[in-house]
Design a protein around this motif. Sequence first.
Motif, PDB file in Angstrom:
ATOM      1  N   ASP A 183      -1.962  -0.185  -4.465  1.00  0.00           N
ATOM      2  CA  ASP A 183      -2.322  -0.915  -3.322  1.00  0.00           C
ATOM      3  C   ASP A 183      -3.104  -2.019  -3.580  1.00  0.00           C
ATOM      4  OD1 ASP A 183      -3.382  -1.590  -1.001  1.00  0.00           O
ATOM      5  OD2 ASP A 183      -5.232   0.019  -0.512  1.00  0.00           O
TER       6      ASP A 183
ATOM      7  N   ALA B 268      -0.577  12.897 -10.984  1.00  0.00           N
ATOM      8  CA  ALA B 268      -1.663  12.000 -10.404  1.00  0.00           C
ATOM      9  C   ALA B 268      -2.392  11.510 -11.547  1.00  0.00           C
ATOM     10  CB  ALA B 268      -2.446  12.868  -9.569  1.00  0.00           C
TER      11      ALA B 268
ATOM     12  N   GLN C  78       2.666   5.919  -6.628  1.00  0.00           N
ATOM     13  CA  GLN C  78       2.147   6.732  -5.462  1.00  0.00           C
ATOM     14  C   GLN C  78       0.791   6.236  -4.938  1.00  0.00           C
ATOM     15  OE1 GLN C  78       3.807  11.190  -6.315  1.00  0.00           O
ATOM     16  NE2 GLN C  78       1.962  10.779  -7.380  1.00  0.00           N
ATOM     17  N   THR C  79       0.000   5.565  -5.673  1.00  0.00           N
ATOM     18  CA  THR C  79      -1.254   5.104  -5.198  1.00  0.00           C
ATOM     19  C   THR C  79      -1.439   3.782  -5.120  1.00  0.00           C
ATOM     20  OG1 THR C  79      -2.190   5.413  -7.473  1.00  0.00           O
ATOM     21  CG2 THR C  79      -2.267   7.246  -5.761  1.00  0.00           C
TER      22      THR C  79
ATOM     23  N   ASN D 222       0.825  -1.171  -0.040  1.00  0.00           N
ATOM     24  CA  ASN D 222      -0.030  -0.238   0.061  1.00  0.00           C
ATOM     25  C   ASN D 222       0.978   1.321  -0.087  1.00  0.00           C
ATOM     26  OD1 ASN D 222      -1.802   2.143   0.392  1.00  0.00           O
ATOM     27  ND2 ASN D 222      -2.732   1.221   2.232  1.00  0.00           N
TER      28      ASN D 222
ATOM     29  N   ARG E  63       5.585  10.145  -2.144  1.00  0.00           N
ATOM     30  CA  ARG E  63       5.124  11.334  -3.100  1.00  0.00           C
ATOM     31  C   ARG E  63       6.724  11.332  -3.898  1.00  0.00           C
ATOM     32  NH1 ARG E  63       4.066  16.416   0.223  1.00  0.00           N
ATOM     33  NH2 ARG E  63       5.216  15.182   1.738  1.00  0.00           N
TER      34      ARG E  63
ATOM     35  N   LEU F 141       0.238   4.330  -1.066  1.00  0.00           N
ATOM     36  CA  LEU F 141      -0.522   5.310  -0.347  1.00  0.00           C
ATOM     37  C   LEU F 141      -0.507   5.267   1.089  1.00  0.00           C
ATOM     38  CD1 LEU F 141      -2.374   7.766  -1.470  1.00  0.00           C
ATOM     39  CD2 LEU F 141      -4.307   6.306  -1.004  1.00  0.00           C
TER      40      LEU F 141
END
Length: 247
Positions: free
Chosen positions: A205, A194, A202-203, A172, A179, A174
């Motif tokens: 999961d 993004a 970056q995100t 995960n 960043r 995030l």
Amino acid sequence: MRKGCTFLCGIVAAMLVTGCGAVVPDLTQEETDLISEYAVGVLLKYDKNHGSRLVDTSEYEETSPEEEQAGPEEEQTPEAEQEPETEVPADDTEVVDVSQDEEIEAVPATIEEYYGIPDFTFLYGGYELAQSYPSGTEGEDLFFTMDATPGTQLLVLKFTAANTGASDQTLNMLGYGARFRVSVNGEASKGALATMLLNDMQTFDSVVPAGGSVELVSIIEVPESINIDTIDFVLRGNEQNATMKLQ
């Protein structure tokens, strides 16, 4: 008593007025005034019906027109008792521009070390320049694609995250507060875009099987005409940034 007063007045009158056959001595004006004052004083002294007409006029002193206009003086507050003026503190708060905080001197590190990710290793696998990502093949239904804005192209940095543990692990990114920023050819760094990509580093999961790996990407836009010589990958999210020299 009244007869005496009348007799005295007659004498004074005889002295002041010239009558038939009377000899009146020559008197100066000053002597005449003194005699008159003395006679009047005696009369008033023995006249019991006489009351003093003198009035104390100290309470009715004449005031000047300026004083009448000014009115009564206001009670002056002693200077020591007056409330001090409240001083407004100067606004000396230092304004810090954090827009370039990514340029703070960073220390080398790896992704797993910097974010404290156990049982995973991250390896840089190169980059790709493209007008859109992912490109896909004809007939493939892509969940999400992104296109470069006019005059730019996408710089896609590719990483492999490998599960080195003996069991399946959830990665995960995030949750670790990942960043990233990217500096190309020593220029000012740009924040990674993004995206809604399932493999955006970056995100990301998802569960990675034991001994398995997954490809993750981090993307920025660069000019179409750029020639890439160096790439610095800046890790952010902790107290101090860290830099990975990718190329």
